[in-house]
Design a protein around this motif. Structure first.
Motif, PDB file in Angstrom:
ATOM      1  N   SER A 120       0.843  -1.192   0.000  1.00  0.00           N
ATOM      2  CA  SER A 120       0.000   0.000   0.000  1.00  0.00           C
ATOM      3  C   SER A 120       0.882   1.247   0.000  1.00  0.00           C
ATOM      4  O   SER A 120       2.104   1.160   0.086  1.00  0.00           O
ATOM      5  N   LYS A 195      -5.416   1.912  -1.278  1.00  0.00           N
ATOM      6  CA  LYS A 195      -5.312   0.787  -2.205  1.00  0.00           C
ATOM      7  C   LYS A 195      -3.958   0.826  -2.905  1.00  0.00           C
ATOM      8  O   LYS A 195      -3.439   1.900  -3.223  1.00  0.00           O
ATOM      9  N   PRO A 196      -3.352  -0.339  -3.110  1.00  0.00           N
ATOM     10  CA  PRO A 196      -2.054  -0.358  -3.805  1.00  0.00           C
ATOM     11  C   PRO A 196      -2.176   0.185  -5.219  1.00  0.00           C
ATOM     12  O   PRO A 196      -3.227   0.063  -5.858  1.00  0.00           O
TER      13      PRO A 196
END
Length: 209
Positions: A120, A195-196
């Motif tokens: 993340s 969110k990544p």
């Protein structure tokens, strides 16, 4: 002997006077009876006013090393008996139970938190971790159960050649929850972790035959 009109009138007034006197006597007797009954009747207790149940609110005391936070009821009338701590499923799969020593330790979740944050955009600094706390406590003469979502404030400290250190900062109430406590914790945690970044696929050039 014939009764004269004056005698009949006088007799009629005497009869009316007797009736009025008897009625006054009856009313006087009834008033005395009511007063006597009020004196001997037990006093009426005031109507019971329902006592509104106060919700449980937890506060925390940090250890010097900031690796543990001891939990207390904000009201001195509430005494904590047991607690079950629910962490986000991505951080820790099982809950932690405590009895008579309400607390949250960083060692319970720091490794799982680092794993959940891997990939993340979370960097060193102050962040929040959602936890669900189910508390059995005594309030007055009653034993009650409270379920609520709390945020644990924590700080990520970067360390050279070692994983980031997690230091607890505090605890704050988010909202009450019911039987969906774990679901509420997971939903809250989903909003706390960026969110990544999506990896872009390398551009492919068309091949000529």
């Amino acid at each position: 002997m014939t009764e004269t009109p004056e005698a009949r009138t006088r007799r009629r007034w005497i009869t009316m006077g007797e009736i009025i006197g008897i009625a006054a006597l009856v009313i006087s007797g009834l008033s005395y009876w009511d007063a006597h009954q009020e004196r001997i009747a037990p006093p009426k207790s005031p109507a019971a006013v329902p006592v509104k149940e106060k919700p449980l609110v937890l506060t925390g005391t940090l250890s010097d090393a900031r690796d543990r936070i001891d939990l207390h009821a904000a009201s001195p009338d509430d005494v904590i008996q047991t607690q079950t701590i629910h962490f986000p499923a991505k951080v820790r799969g099982d809950a932690v139970d405590t009895t008579g020593n309400a607390r949250i330790e960083a060692g319970w979740f720091d490794a799982g938190l680092r794993a959940a944050l891997k990939g993340s955009k979370m960097h060193a600094g102050r962040h929040r971790l959602a936890v669900g706390i189910e508390t059995v406590y005594v309030a007055g003469d009653a034993t009650r159960t409270d379920r609520a979502v709390y945020d644990i404030g924590y700080t990520l400290h970067e360390r050279l050649l070692r994983p980031d250190a997690v230091a607890i900062e505090g605890v704050s109430l988010v909202r009450r929850a019911g039987s969906d406590l774990q679901t509420a914790v997971d939903a809250r945690f989903a909003t706390q972790v960026p969110k990544p970044e999506a990896k872009s696929e390398p551009e492919t050039k068309p091949t000529s035959e």
